[in-house]
Design an enzyme around this catalytic site. Structure first.
Site, PDB file in Angstrom:
ATOM      1  N   GLY A   1      59.382  45.441 129.417  1.00 30.35           N
ATOM      2  CA  GLY A   1      57.936  45.437 129.267  1.00 30.35           C
ATOM      3  C   GLY A   1      57.437  44.041 129.576  1.00 30.35           C
ATOM      4  N   PRO A   2      56.106  43.847 129.582  1.00 31.32           N
ATOM      5  CG  PRO A   2      53.791  43.997 129.254  1.00 31.32           C
ATOM      6  CD  PRO A   2      55.048  44.838 129.293  1.00 31.32           C
TER       7      PRO A   2
ATOM      8  CG  PHE B   1      52.270  38.390 124.425  1.00 29.98           C
ATOM      9  CD1 PHE B   1      52.554  37.457 123.439  1.00 29.98           C
ATOM     10  CD2 PHE B   1      51.822  37.935 125.655  1.00 29.98           C
ATOM     11  CE1 PHE B   1      52.380  36.101 123.659  1.00 29.98           C
ATOM     12  CE2 PHE B   1      51.639  36.576 125.898  1.00 29.98           C
ATOM     13  CZ  PHE B   1      51.914  35.659 124.894  1.00 29.98           C
ATOM     14  CB  SER B   2      55.518  44.619 125.630  1.00 27.96           C
ATOM     15  OG  SER B   2      56.812  44.176 125.991  1.00 27.96           O
TER      16      SER B   2
ATOM     17  CG  ASP C   1      65.333  38.244 123.289  1.00 29.81           C
ATOM     18  OD1 ASP C   1      64.841  39.247 123.874  1.00 29.81           O
ATOM     19  OD2 ASP C   1      64.642  37.485 122.579  1.00 29.81           O
ATOM     20  CD  GLU C   2      62.759  35.645 126.752  1.00 30.79           C
ATOM     21  OE1 GLU C   2      62.443  36.142 127.865  1.00 30.79           O
ATOM     22  OE2 GLU C   2      61.906  35.288 125.899  1.00 30.79           O
TER      23      GLU C   2
ATOM     24  CD  GLN D   1      63.305  37.585 131.201  1.00 36.00           C
ATOM     25  OE1 GLN D   1      63.721  38.522 130.538  1.00 36.00           O
ATOM     26  NE2 GLN D   1      62.638  36.578 130.651  1.00 36.00           N
TER      27      GLN D   1
ATOM     28  CB  CYS E   1      45.973  47.206 132.290  1.00 38.02           C
ATOM     29  SG  CYS E   1      44.370  46.796 133.014  1.00 38.02           S
TER      30      CYS E   1
ATOM     31  CG  HIS F   1      41.548  44.027 133.902  1.00 43.47           C
ATOM     32  ND1 HIS F   1      41.453  45.149 133.100  1.00 43.47           N
ATOM     33  CD2 HIS F   1      40.334  43.886 134.491  1.00 43.47           C
ATOM     34  CE1 HIS F   1      40.225  45.636 133.167  1.00 43.47           C
ATOM     35  NE2 HIS F   1      39.529  44.897 134.012  1.00 43.47           N
TER      36      HIS F   1
HETATM   37  P1  ADP Z   1      58.048  40.032 123.799  1.00 43.89           P
HETATM   38  O1  ADP Z   1      59.476  39.766 123.393  1.00 43.89           O
HETATM   39  O2  ADP Z   1      57.877  41.329 124.562  1.00 43.89           O
HETATM   40  O3  ADP Z   1      57.372  38.869 124.497  1.00 43.89           O
HETATM   41  P2  ADP Z   1      57.499  39.731 120.991  1.00 43.89           P
HETATM   42  O4  ADP Z   1      58.366  40.713 120.277  1.00 43.89           O
HETATM   43  O5  ADP Z   1      57.927  38.303 121.028  1.00 43.89           O
HETATM   44  O6  ADP Z   1      57.202  40.273 122.475  1.00 43.89           O
HETATM   45  O7  ADP Z   1      56.031  39.732 120.345  1.00 43.89           O
HETATM   46  C1  ADP Z   1      55.291  40.895 120.135  1.00 43.89           C
HETATM   47  C2  ADP Z   1      54.092  40.507 119.275  1.00 43.89           C
HETATM   48  O8  ADP Z   1      53.191  39.727 120.059  1.00 43.89           O
HETATM   49  C3  ADP Z   1      53.223  41.623 118.765  1.00 43.89           C
HETATM   50  O9  ADP Z   1      53.744  42.247 117.621  1.00 43.89           O
HETATM   51  C4  ADP Z   1      51.922  40.877 118.434  1.00 43.89           C
HETATM   52  O10 ADP Z   1      52.015  40.296 117.153  1.00 43.89           O
HETATM   53  C5  ADP Z   1      51.920  39.737 119.436  1.00 43.89           C
HETATM   54  N1  ADP Z   1      50.918  39.833 120.506  1.00 43.89           N
HETATM   55  C6  ADP Z   1      50.273  38.770 121.050  1.00 43.89           C
HETATM   56  N2  ADP Z   1      49.454  39.148 122.050  1.00 43.89           N
HETATM   57  C7  ADP Z   1      49.566  40.501 122.180  1.00 43.89           C
HETATM   58  C8  ADP Z   1      48.983  41.485 123.058  1.00 43.89           C
HETATM   59  N3  ADP Z   1      48.115  41.158 124.016  1.00 43.89           N
HETATM   60  N4  ADP Z   1      49.353  42.773 122.893  1.00 43.89           N
HETATM   61  C9  ADP Z   1      50.228  43.103 121.927  1.00 43.89           C
HETATM   62  N5  ADP Z   1      50.802  42.233 121.080  1.00 43.89           N
HETATM   63  C10 ADP Z   1      50.487  40.940 121.189  1.00 43.89           C
END
Ligand code: ADP
Length: 201
Positions: free
Chosen positions: A15-16, A18-19, A98-99, A101, A193, A196
């Site tokens: 996923g992107p 913050f997902s 983790d990470e 990529q 999305c 955007h």
């Molecule tokens: P990833 O590892 O995918 O980068 P994380 O698990 O580190 O994601 O962080 C997910 C958290 O980021 C969510 O639970 C929320 O608290 C936070 N967050 C910040 N910005 C957003 C956003 N635009 N959409 C959803 N969650 C977000």
């Protein structure tokens, strides 16, 4: 029962930004640890976002992790070779990256070997880079995985499910050929999305 699969297998979480990929990896690892399974989490040494020896999510959860430069380091760690990180070990029940990529191409054969030996291998990473292009080893991991979870964030422009990572440099969308590391630049990343997500050419 370890998993819905018999023996070892690959689980990929993408996923992107913050997902919730790190959140989901940490959730899966911590559940297995509570169930007294042995888990090892690796992360690229370049990502010292919060702690050197933990993986952390943007929302604050964390788990113990080993920061490594190359997948050869992960191999060495798992086999206890050269006393690099510690004593010889048995194959852990769970090996997570983790990470993913950011790891070298050696991650694919390593993950497959670990699964063949019976480990549950969890790999979390960005499926797409800031340009919207497939990221490093992720396409091959996605193809080879038994289980794939694609997570979404929330688009910072419209609130729709976000599948892309927007890179901003000085507040403007980054260019397709901007270097991945920009020294001294004001950089930011946002979940967006498809509509955007912007890339300048
Ligand atoms: P990833 O590892 O995918 O980068 P994380 O698990 O580190 O994601 O962080 C997910 C958290 O980021 C969510 O639970 C929320 O608290 C936070 N967050 C910040 N910005 C957003 C956003 N635009 N959409 C959803 N969650 C977000």
């Amino acid at each position: 029962l370890k998993s819905p699969y018999s023996g070892g297998h690959l689980e990929v979480i993408v996923g992107p930004m913050f997902s919730g990929k790190s959140e989901e990896l940490i959730r899966r690892v911590n559940r297995s640890v509570i169930a007294r399974q042995r888990a090892v989490v690796f992360k690229p040494a370049i990502d010292n976002r919060y702690h050197v020896t933990r993986v952390a999510s943007h929302s604050g959860q964390s788990a113990e992790a080993v920061a490594i430069d190359t997948t050869a380091n992960a191999r060495a760690y798992l086999s206890g070779e050269g006393g690099l990180f510690g004593l010889p070990t048995d194959l852990p029940d769970v090996v997570a990256f983790d990470e993913a990529q950011f790891f070298d191409a050696g991650l694919v054969p390593l993950a497959l070997e670990l699964a063949d030996q019976g480990a549950r291998v969890i790999l979390a990473g960005l499926d797409l880079d800031f340009r919207g292009e497939p990221f490093g080893v992720m396409p091959e991991l996605l193809s080879r995985a038994e289980s794939v979870e694609k997570l979404t964030a929330i688009c910072m422009v419209c609130g729709a499910p976000a599948t892309r990572t927007q890179r901003l440099i000085g507040g403007e969308p980054a260019r397709f050929d901007d270097p991945v590391v920009l020294v001294g630049a004001q950089e930011a990343y946002e979940a967006r999305c498809r509509v955007h997500h912007q890339v300048k050419y």
